[in-house]
Design an enzyme around this catalytic site. Structure first.
Site, mmCIF file in Angstrom:
data_model
loop_
_atom_site.group_PDB
_atom_site.id
_atom_site.type_symbol
_atom_site.label_atom_id
_atom_site.label_comp_id
_atom_site.label_asym_id
_atom_site.label_seq_id
_atom_site.Cartn_x
_atom_site.Cartn_y
_atom_site.Cartn_z
ATOM 1 N N THR A 276 0.851 -1.191 0.000
ATOM 2 C CA THR A 276 0.000 0.000 0.000
ATOM 3 C C THR A 276 0.885 1.240 0.000
ATOM 4 O O THR A 276 1.901 1.297 0.695
ATOM 5 C CB THR A 276 -0.929 0.004 1.227
ATOM 6 O OG1 THR A 276 -1.816 -1.108 1.122
ATOM 7 C CG2 THR A 276 -1.773 1.272 1.297
ATOM 8 N N PHE A 278 1.130 5.051 0.982
ATOM 9 C CA PHE A 278 0.548 6.085 1.846
ATOM 10 C C PHE A 278 1.096 7.437 1.418
ATOM 11 O O PHE A 278 2.206 7.526 0.881
ATOM 12 C CB PHE A 278 0.928 5.818 3.312
ATOM 13 C CG PHE A 278 0.266 4.579 3.870
ATOM 14 C CD1 PHE A 278 -0.938 4.659 4.559
ATOM 15 C CD2 PHE A 278 0.844 3.329 3.688
ATOM 16 C CE1 PHE A 278 -1.560 3.528 5.052
ATOM 17 C CE2 PHE A 278 0.221 2.187 4.178
ATOM 18 C CZ PHE A 278 -0.978 2.282 4.856
#
Ligand SMILES: C=C(O[C@@H]1C=C(C(=O)O)C=C[C@H]1O)C(=O)O
Length: 381
Positions: A276, A278
Protein backbone atom coordinates in the site's frame (compact mmCIF):
# COMPACT_ATOMS: atom_id res chain seq x y z
CA UNK A 1 8.88 -2.83 -57.88
CA UNK A 2 11.88 -0.87 -56.60
CA UNK A 3 14.49 -2.43 -54.38
CA UNK A 4 13.86 -1.78 -50.64
CA UNK A 5 17.31 -0.21 -50.27
CA UNK A 6 16.50 2.37 -52.96
CA UNK A 7 13.17 3.28 -51.35
CA UNK A 8 14.85 3.68 -47.98
CA UNK A 9 17.48 5.94 -49.51
CA UNK A 10 14.62 8.16 -50.72
CA UNK A 11 13.01 8.08 -47.27
CA UNK A 12 16.28 9.21 -45.70
CA UNK A 13 16.52 12.10 -48.16
CA UNK A 14 12.88 13.09 -47.51
CA UNK A 15 13.44 13.00 -43.73
CA UNK A 16 16.41 15.31 -44.15
CA UNK A 17 14.20 17.72 -46.12
CA UNK A 18 11.49 17.51 -43.43
CA UNK A 19 14.13 18.13 -40.76
CA UNK A 20 15.32 21.28 -42.51
CA UNK A 21 11.73 22.50 -42.82
CA UNK A 22 11.02 21.53 -39.20
CA UNK A 23 13.95 23.65 -37.99
CA UNK A 24 12.72 26.53 -40.13
CA UNK A 25 9.21 26.15 -38.70
CA UNK A 26 10.54 26.13 -35.13
CA UNK A 27 12.45 29.34 -35.84
CA UNK A 28 9.09 30.83 -36.89
CA UNK A 29 7.59 29.57 -33.61
CA UNK A 30 10.38 31.45 -31.77
CA UNK A 31 9.52 34.66 -33.64
CA UNK A 32 5.83 34.14 -32.85
CA UNK A 33 6.63 33.66 -29.14
CA UNK A 34 8.79 36.81 -29.08
CA UNK A 35 5.93 38.68 -30.72
CA UNK A 36 3.46 37.34 -28.16
CA UNK A 37 5.79 38.31 -25.29
CA UNK A 38 6.07 41.82 -26.63
CA UNK A 39 2.44 42.35 -27.60
CA UNK A 40 0.66 39.90 -25.33
CA UNK A 41 -1.36 36.86 -26.40
CA UNK A 42 -1.83 33.21 -25.61
CA UNK A 43 0.49 30.59 -27.02
CA UNK A 44 -2.42 28.38 -28.01
CA UNK A 45 -4.65 29.95 -30.64
CA UNK A 46 -7.24 27.25 -31.52
CA UNK A 47 -8.84 29.31 -34.32
CA UNK A 48 -5.48 29.67 -36.11
CA UNK A 49 -4.77 25.95 -35.77
CA UNK A 50 -8.22 25.05 -37.14
CA UNK A 51 -7.80 27.43 -40.06
CA UNK A 52 -4.36 25.97 -40.83
CA UNK A 53 -5.70 22.42 -40.61
CA UNK A 54 -8.66 23.13 -42.89
CA UNK A 55 -6.46 24.82 -45.47
CA UNK A 56 -3.91 22.03 -45.50
CA UNK A 57 -6.49 19.24 -45.67
CA UNK A 58 -7.80 20.63 -48.94
CA UNK A 59 -4.61 19.45 -50.63
CA UNK A 60 -4.60 15.90 -49.26
CA UNK A 61 -6.28 12.82 -50.75
CA UNK A 62 -9.08 11.44 -48.57
CA UNK A 63 -7.26 8.26 -47.60
CA UNK A 64 -4.41 10.28 -46.05
CA UNK A 65 -6.43 13.05 -44.36
CA UNK A 66 -6.36 11.45 -40.89
CA UNK A 67 -2.65 10.63 -41.17
CA UNK A 68 -1.82 14.21 -42.13
CA UNK A 69 -4.05 15.63 -39.36
CA UNK A 70 -2.06 13.62 -36.82
CA UNK A 71 1.20 14.93 -38.21
CA UNK A 72 0.03 18.55 -38.21
CA UNK A 73 -1.44 18.26 -34.69
CA UNK A 74 1.90 16.97 -33.41
CA UNK A 75 3.76 19.71 -35.27
CA UNK A 76 1.65 22.50 -33.77
CA UNK A 77 1.80 20.92 -30.30
CA UNK A 78 5.61 20.80 -30.27
CA UNK A 79 5.68 24.30 -31.73
CA UNK A 80 3.67 25.40 -28.68
CA UNK A 81 5.98 23.44 -26.37
CA UNK A 82 8.92 25.35 -27.81
CA UNK A 83 7.12 28.67 -27.28
CA UNK A 84 6.12 27.90 -23.67
CA UNK A 85 9.66 26.86 -22.74
CA UNK A 86 11.14 29.99 -24.35
CA UNK A 87 8.64 32.33 -22.70
CA UNK A 88 9.05 30.75 -19.28
CA UNK A 89 12.80 30.97 -19.49
CA UNK A 90 12.61 34.68 -20.39
CA UNK A 91 9.84 35.42 -17.88
CA UNK A 92 9.92 32.88 -14.99
CA UNK A 93 7.12 34.77 -13.20
CA UNK A 94 4.68 33.33 -15.78
CA UNK A 95 4.47 30.26 -13.52
CA UNK A 96 3.87 31.35 -9.95
CA UNK A 97 3.89 28.49 -7.48
CA UNK A 98 3.33 29.26 -3.82
CA UNK A 99 6.17 27.06 -2.58
CA UNK A 100 6.89 26.57 1.14
CA UNK A 101 9.81 24.89 2.88
CA UNK A 102 9.21 21.18 3.49
CA UNK A 103 8.25 20.11 7.01
CA UNK A 104 10.16 16.84 7.39
CA UNK A 105 9.91 16.78 11.16
CA UNK A 106 6.30 17.56 12.11
CA UNK A 107 5.23 17.64 15.77
CA UNK A 108 1.78 16.15 15.22
CA UNK A 109 0.71 13.59 12.63
CA UNK A 110 -2.94 12.57 12.35
CA UNK A 111 -4.03 9.26 10.81
CA UNK A 112 -7.26 7.28 10.40
CA UNK A 113 -8.04 4.34 12.67
CA UNK A 114 -6.43 3.34 15.94
CA UNK A 115 -2.87 2.60 17.07
CA UNK A 116 -1.33 -0.28 15.05
CA UNK A 117 -3.46 0.49 11.99
CA UNK A 118 -1.37 0.34 8.83
CA UNK A 119 -1.56 4.14 8.53
CA UNK A 120 -0.19 4.44 12.08
CA UNK A 121 2.73 2.15 11.17
CA UNK A 122 3.35 4.13 7.93
CA UNK A 123 3.23 7.42 9.90
CA UNK A 124 5.80 6.05 12.33
CA UNK A 125 8.08 5.01 9.44
CA UNK A 126 7.83 8.49 7.91
CA UNK A 127 7.95 10.62 11.05
CA UNK A 128 9.52 8.65 13.92
CA UNK A 129 9.67 11.69 16.26
CA UNK A 130 6.11 12.95 15.78
CA UNK A 131 3.19 12.50 18.12
CA UNK A 132 0.73 10.27 16.23
CA UNK A 133 -2.94 11.00 16.82
CA UNK A 134 -5.71 8.63 15.67
CA UNK A 135 -8.90 9.92 14.03
CA UNK A 136 -12.24 8.23 13.32
CA UNK A 137 -12.12 8.79 9.57
CA UNK A 138 -9.93 10.01 6.71
CA UNK A 139 -12.17 13.05 6.47
CA UNK A 140 -11.39 13.89 10.12
CA UNK A 141 -7.68 13.68 9.23
CA UNK A 142 -8.15 16.13 6.34
CA UNK A 143 -10.21 18.41 8.55
CA UNK A 144 -7.56 18.50 11.27
CA UNK A 145 -4.82 19.33 8.75
CA UNK A 146 -6.90 22.08 7.11
CA UNK A 147 -7.72 23.57 10.53
CA UNK A 148 -4.04 23.61 11.44
CA UNK A 149 -4.58 21.24 14.39
CA UNK A 150 -2.37 18.68 12.67
CA UNK A 151 0.90 19.54 10.93
CA UNK A 152 0.57 16.49 8.70
CA UNK A 153 -2.00 13.76 7.94
CA UNK A 154 -1.13 10.27 6.74
CA UNK A 155 -3.62 8.35 4.57
CA UNK A 156 -3.49 5.44 2.07
CA UNK A 157 -3.93 6.19 -1.65
CA UNK A 158 -3.27 2.99 -3.51
CA UNK A 159 -2.98 -0.74 -2.93
CA UNK A 160 -1.25 -3.12 -5.31
CA UNK A 161 -4.16 -5.60 -5.15
CA UNK A 162 -7.29 -3.54 -4.39
CA UNK A 163 -6.36 -0.43 -6.42
CA UNK A 164 -6.92 3.28 -5.86
CA UNK A 165 -8.45 4.60 -2.63
CA UNK A 166 -10.92 6.89 -4.37
CA UNK A 167 -12.25 8.52 -1.21
CA UNK A 168 -8.80 9.89 -0.37
CA UNK A 169 -8.37 11.40 -3.85
CA UNK A 170 -11.80 13.02 -3.54
CA UNK A 171 -10.83 14.45 -0.14
CA UNK A 172 -7.55 15.80 -1.53
CA UNK A 173 -9.50 17.86 -4.05
CA UNK A 174 -12.30 18.79 -1.65
CA UNK A 175 -9.93 20.04 1.07
CA UNK A 176 -7.27 21.46 -1.27
CA UNK A 177 -4.37 19.86 0.61
CA UNK A 178 -0.92 18.94 -0.78
CA UNK A 179 1.13 15.76 -0.80
CA UNK A 180 4.54 16.14 0.87
CA UNK A 181 5.70 12.54 1.24
CA UNK A 182 4.83 9.13 -0.20
CA UNK A 183 5.69 5.82 1.44
CA UNK A 184 5.11 2.26 0.24
CA UNK A 185 4.56 -0.45 2.85
CA UNK A 186 4.38 -4.18 2.41
CA UNK A 187 1.03 -5.28 3.84
CA UNK A 188 0.79 -8.69 5.43
CA UNK A 189 -2.62 -9.28 6.93
CA UNK A 190 -3.30 -11.81 9.63
CA UNK A 191 -6.57 -13.23 10.83
CA UNK A 192 -6.94 -12.76 14.57
CA UNK A 193 -9.63 -13.57 17.13
CA UNK A 194 -10.19 -13.77 20.88
CA UNK A 195 -8.50 -16.46 22.93
CA UNK A 196 -10.44 -19.71 22.57
CA UNK A 197 -11.63 -18.98 19.01
CA UNK A 198 -10.63 -21.25 16.14
CA UNK A 199 -11.63 -21.83 12.52
CA UNK A 200 -14.43 -24.01 13.95
CA UNK A 201 -15.96 -21.11 15.91
CA UNK A 202 -15.44 -18.09 13.63
CA UNK A 203 -18.18 -17.18 11.18
CA UNK A 204 -17.44 -13.51 10.39
CA UNK A 205 -14.31 -11.56 9.45
CA UNK A 206 -14.30 -7.86 10.24
CA UNK A 207 -12.04 -5.34 8.55
CA UNK A 208 -11.73 -2.29 6.33
CA UNK A 209 -13.27 -2.86 2.85
CA UNK A 210 -9.83 -2.50 1.21
CA UNK A 211 -8.37 -5.22 3.46
CA UNK A 212 -11.40 -7.49 2.88
CA UNK A 213 -10.87 -7.03 -0.87
CA UNK A 214 -7.21 -7.98 -0.50
CA UNK A 215 -8.23 -11.26 1.19
CA UNK A 216 -11.33 -11.96 -0.93
CA UNK A 217 -10.33 -15.49 -2.06
CA UNK A 218 -9.19 -16.51 1.41
CA UNK A 219 -12.51 -15.37 2.90
CA UNK A 220 -14.47 -17.32 0.27
CA UNK A 221 -12.41 -20.48 0.68
CA UNK A 222 -12.99 -20.43 4.45
CA UNK A 223 -16.69 -19.72 4.03
CA UNK A 224 -16.53 -16.61 6.22
CA UNK A 225 -18.89 -13.65 6.08
CA UNK A 226 -17.05 -10.34 5.49
CA UNK A 227 -18.18 -7.43 7.67
CA UNK A 228 -16.95 -3.90 6.91
CA UNK A 229 -15.39 -1.74 9.63
CA UNK A 230 -13.90 1.73 9.36
CA UNK A 231 -10.35 0.43 9.84
CA UNK A 232 -8.33 -2.77 10.41
CA UNK A 233 -7.19 -1.75 13.92
CA UNK A 234 -10.74 -0.63 14.79
CA UNK A 235 -11.93 -4.13 13.80
CA UNK A 236 -9.27 -5.78 16.00
CA UNK A 237 -10.12 -3.53 18.95
CA UNK A 238 -13.89 -4.13 18.61
CA UNK A 239 -13.49 -7.90 18.48
CA UNK A 240 -11.22 -7.90 21.52
CA UNK A 241 -13.84 -5.85 23.39
CA UNK A 242 -16.69 -8.13 22.35
CA UNK A 243 -15.07 -11.40 23.43
CA UNK A 244 -17.17 -13.01 20.69
CA UNK A 245 -15.63 -16.29 19.46
CA UNK A 246 -17.63 -16.22 16.20
CA UNK A 247 -15.83 -13.12 14.91
CA UNK A 248 -12.29 -12.55 13.68
CA UNK A 249 -10.44 -9.47 12.43
CA UNK A 250 -8.20 -9.01 9.42
CA UNK A 251 -5.49 -6.67 10.65
CA UNK A 252 -1.77 -6.17 11.12
CA UNK A 253 0.17 -8.51 13.39
CA UNK A 254 0.94 -5.43 15.52
CA UNK A 255 -2.80 -4.69 15.95
CA UNK A 256 -3.55 -8.31 16.95
CA UNK A 257 -0.80 -8.13 19.59
CA UNK A 258 -1.76 -4.66 20.84
CA UNK A 259 -5.42 -5.59 21.38
CA UNK A 260 -4.66 -9.03 22.86
CA UNK A 261 -5.99 -11.16 20.01
CA UNK A 262 -4.57 -14.53 19.01
CA UNK A 263 -3.33 -14.91 15.44
CA UNK A 264 -5.17 -17.82 13.79
CA UNK A 265 -3.23 -17.47 10.56
CA UNK A 266 -0.64 -15.07 9.19
CA UNK A 267 -0.22 -13.74 5.60
CA UNK A 268 -3.83 -14.28 4.58
CA UNK A 269 -3.74 -11.72 1.76
CA UNK A 270 -4.46 -13.33 -1.63
CA UNK A 271 -1.40 -11.83 -3.32
CA UNK A 272 1.96 -12.16 -1.59
CA UNK A 273 2.99 -8.97 -3.36
CA UNK A 274 0.58 -6.80 -1.39
CA UNK A 275 1.71 -3.23 -0.90
CA UNK A 276 0.00 0.00 0.00
CA UNK A 277 1.20 3.48 -0.83
CA UNK A 278 0.55 6.09 1.85
CA UNK A 279 0.83 9.84 1.45
CA UNK A 280 1.49 12.60 3.93
CA UNK A 281 -0.68 15.68 3.36
CA UNK A 282 -0.16 19.27 4.44
CA UNK A 283 -1.81 22.65 3.98
CA UNK A 284 1.21 23.88 2.03
CA UNK A 285 2.69 23.06 -1.34
CA UNK A 286 6.38 22.45 -0.71
CA UNK A 287 9.38 21.23 -2.62
CA UNK A 288 12.99 20.28 -2.07
CA UNK A 289 15.90 19.37 -4.36
CA UNK A 290 15.61 15.65 -3.60
CA UNK A 291 11.96 15.36 -4.69
CA UNK A 292 11.42 12.99 -7.60
CA UNK A 293 7.66 12.92 -8.11
CA UNK A 294 4.94 15.43 -8.90
CA UNK A 295 1.17 14.82 -8.73
CA UNK A 296 -1.51 16.91 -10.36
CA UNK A 297 -5.20 16.81 -11.14
CA UNK A 298 -6.65 18.21 -14.36
CA UNK A 299 -9.92 18.47 -16.22
CA UNK A 300 -10.30 18.61 -19.97
CA UNK A 301 -12.83 19.99 -22.41
CA UNK A 302 -15.23 17.31 -23.73
CA UNK A 303 -13.83 17.30 -27.29
CA UNK A 304 -12.21 14.72 -29.55
CA UNK A 305 -8.54 14.17 -28.74
CA UNK A 306 -8.37 16.35 -25.62
CA UNK A 307 -7.09 13.55 -23.33
CA UNK A 308 -4.68 12.36 -25.99
CA UNK A 309 -3.39 15.92 -26.46
CA UNK A 310 -2.90 16.46 -22.72
CA UNK A 311 -1.07 13.15 -22.29
CA UNK A 312 1.03 13.70 -25.42
CA UNK A 313 2.51 16.80 -23.75
CA UNK A 314 4.00 14.53 -21.05
CA UNK A 315 5.52 12.32 -23.76
CA UNK A 316 6.85 15.44 -25.55
CA UNK A 317 8.82 16.29 -22.40
CA UNK A 318 10.15 12.70 -22.20
CA UNK A 319 8.51 12.42 -18.79
CA UNK A 320 7.69 9.08 -17.20
CA UNK A 321 4.10 9.00 -16.02
CA UNK A 322 3.84 6.66 -13.05
CA UNK A 323 0.09 6.73 -12.41
CA UNK A 324 -3.10 7.98 -14.04
CA UNK A 325 -6.71 7.45 -13.13
CA UNK A 326 -9.95 9.33 -13.53
CA UNK A 327 -12.77 10.27 -11.16
CA UNK A 328 -16.21 11.51 -12.17
CA UNK A 329 -16.95 15.19 -11.57
CA UNK A 330 -19.76 15.35 -9.06
CA UNK A 331 -21.52 18.39 -10.53
CA UNK A 332 -20.98 17.50 -14.20
CA UNK A 333 -22.30 14.03 -15.07
CA UNK A 334 -20.10 12.02 -17.46
CA UNK A 335 -17.24 14.46 -17.12
CA UNK A 336 -14.05 13.43 -15.35
CA UNK A 337 -10.97 14.76 -13.68
CA UNK A 338 -7.65 12.97 -14.20
CA UNK A 339 -5.10 12.36 -11.48
CA UNK A 340 -1.57 12.09 -12.84
CA UNK A 341 1.72 11.27 -11.09
CA UNK A 342 4.98 11.74 -12.98
CA UNK A 343 8.73 11.83 -12.42
CA UNK A 344 9.77 15.45 -12.03
CA UNK A 345 10.81 18.22 -9.68
CA UNK A 346 9.13 21.63 -9.36
CA UNK A 347 12.53 23.34 -9.22
CA UNK A 348 13.53 21.94 -12.62
CA UNK A 349 12.99 23.99 -15.75
CA UNK A 350 11.52 21.14 -17.83
CA UNK A 351 9.00 20.18 -15.11
CA UNK A 352 8.02 23.83 -14.75
CA UNK A 353 7.54 24.22 -18.52
CA UNK A 354 5.45 21.05 -18.67
CA UNK A 355 3.24 22.33 -15.84
CA UNK A 356 3.01 25.77 -17.46
CA UNK A 357 1.88 24.28 -20.79
CA UNK A 358 -0.61 21.96 -19.04
CA UNK A 359 -2.02 24.86 -17.02
CA UNK A 360 -2.43 26.99 -20.13
CA UNK A 361 -4.09 24.27 -22.19
CA UNK A 362 -6.37 22.35 -19.77
CA UNK A 363 -9.63 23.67 -18.35
CA UNK A 364 -8.39 23.17 -14.76
CA UNK A 365 -5.09 22.09 -13.23
CA UNK A 366 -4.04 21.88 -9.58
CA UNK A 367 -0.65 20.67 -8.45
CA UNK A 368 -1.31 18.12 -5.72
CA UNK A 369 2.23 17.95 -4.46
CA UNK A 370 5.91 17.37 -4.93
CA UNK A 371 7.60 14.62 -2.96
CA UNK A 372 9.85 11.58 -3.07
CA UNK A 373 8.72 7.99 -2.72
CA UNK A 374 10.21 5.89 0.05
CA UNK A 375 9.53 2.26 0.84
CA UNK A 376 9.92 0.07 3.90
CA UNK A 377 12.70 -2.52 4.11
CA UNK A 378 10.27 -5.39 3.39
CA UNK A 379 9.30 -3.81 0.06
CA UNK A 380 12.96 -3.58 -0.96
CA UNK A 381 13.62 -7.21 0.03
C1 LIG B 1 2.67 29.53 -34.02
C2 LIG B 1 1.62 29.98 -33.32
O1 LIG B 1 1.31 29.47 -32.03
C3 LIG B 1 0.57 28.28 -31.85
C4 LIG B 1 1.10 27.24 -32.75
C5 LIG B 1 0.67 27.19 -34.05
C6 LIG B 1 1.49 26.51 -35.09
O2 LIG B 1 2.49 25.87 -34.76
O3 LIG B 1 1.17 26.64 -36.28
C7 LIG B 1 -0.53 27.81 -34.39
C8 LIG B 1 -1.29 28.50 -33.48
C9 LIG B 1 -0.91 28.57 -32.06
O4 LIG B 1 -1.73 27.66 -31.35
C10 LIG B 1 0.75 31.04 -33.79
O5 LIG B 1 0.04 31.64 -32.98
O6 LIG B 1 0.77 31.29 -35.01
Amino acid sequence: MRDLKDVRRDINAIDHEILKLFLKRMKCAEEVSDYKMEHGGQVLVPSRETELMNTMLQDIPDELKLEYSSLLRTTTRVSRKHQYARMLEAEPQRLQLDLHPRNNDPKTVYYGGLPASYADIAAKDLFPHAQRIPQNSWEDVFHAVLDGKADIGVVPVENSTAGTVNEVYDLLEQYGLYITHSHIKRIRHCIAACKGASFDTIKEVHSHPQALRQCQQYIKQHNLTPVEESNTAVAAHAIAQSGDLTRAAICSEAAARLYGLEILEDHVNDADFNQTRFIAVSRFLSTQEADTRVSLVLTLPHIVGSLYGALAVFADYGVNMTEIHSRPLRDMPWNYCFYIDFDGNLLRQDTRALIYQTMQECSYVRILGSYSVTQDSEVKA
